[in-house]
Design an enzyme around this catalytic site. Sequence first.
Site, PDB file in Angstrom:
ATOM      1  CD  GLN A 270      -4.849   1.288  -2.643  1.00 21.55           C
ATOM      2  OE1 GLN A 270      -4.543   2.463  -2.757  1.00 21.55           O
ATOM      3  NE2 GLN A 270      -4.268   0.470  -1.763  1.00 21.55           N
TER       4      GLN A 270
ATOM      5  CB  SER B 216      -6.995   2.977   0.097  1.00 24.36           C
ATOM      6  OG  SER B 216      -5.650   3.353  -0.072  1.00 24.36           O
TER       7      SER B 216
ATOM      8  CG  ASP C 220      -1.992   1.079   1.173  1.00 23.13           C
ATOM      9  OD1 ASP C 220      -2.513   1.344   0.072  1.00 23.13           O
ATOM     10  OD2 ASP C 220      -2.302   1.671   2.219  1.00 23.13           O
TER      11      ASP C 220
END
Length: 320
Positions: free
Chosen positions: A305, A255, A233
Amino acid sequence: MSKPEDLGDANGDADRGDLSGDLRSVLVTSVLNLEPLDEDLYRGRHYWVPTSQRLFGGQIVGQALVAAAKSVSEDVHVHSLHCYFVRAGDPKVPVLYHVERTRTGASFSVRAVKAVQHGKAIFICQASFQQMQPSPLQHQFSMPTVPPPEELLDHEALIDQYLRDPNLHEKYRVGLNRIAAREVPIEIKLVNPPALNQLQTLEPKQMFWVRARGYIGEGDIKMHCCVAAYISDYAFLGTALLPHQSKYKVNFMVSLDHSMWFHAPFRADHWMLYECESPWAGGSRGLVHGRLWRRDGVLAVTCAQEGVIRSKPRVSESKL
């Protein structure tokens, strides 16, 4: 995920020497460490807080995977996980992780994890685990050809190089000093570092070498996957900003979801190449795809993502 015998390239990371003593990775001992409260109930306490002052999404993903992995047998390993960030996390409050044993089969097992703060879910995750199985059907993309990490500047040296530039804009100087003061439990080496004395319009692609700080070791495949979840991430969604940074200033970015597929064993404390690209952005959202490559060319992990990106046009500024 394929056979567990080889957790990475045979050469390892020679620049580290023997770290098996007291330099245990802080990602294992603190950041991803969970306190068991009851069966399938855990509490996380130690959080790295980015400049957004929210909880770092990668840490929540990593801790959720730690919790899920504790509920399966030693002979099964995660092959995929799919997560949603449903509320902003509070870095001042511990996170509770509730694990639901959705299915335990002969070859596959599924676990659902809910992360809770103030009595409400902030994050939900489904993780699927598989018993190691041979497969005659195999293929993968080829790893990009890039300079090895030994030939590139680490994050700290790169920031120092930027700060020595007398023409660096003051706002970048302030931001770089803020970044340099943060303690991040991973090491990064950018393959093509940007020039900071002017805003550039770039392709929505970036690559960097990354590894956990400290020593994790060979034995715990599950922990290496949890550390990779944390790493995956970092700077990921920012890939979608690269074509737009000369015209737009981001005032909100977070996110929405995160998915990972684990293909081959690896060591997260050895250098891996993170290849990131953004195929699309629109509707105040951005989509990013990523691949984590072992140094020997094996594709270890694939990531995806989507996140919210809200921006406003830049106001012209005089250049110093």
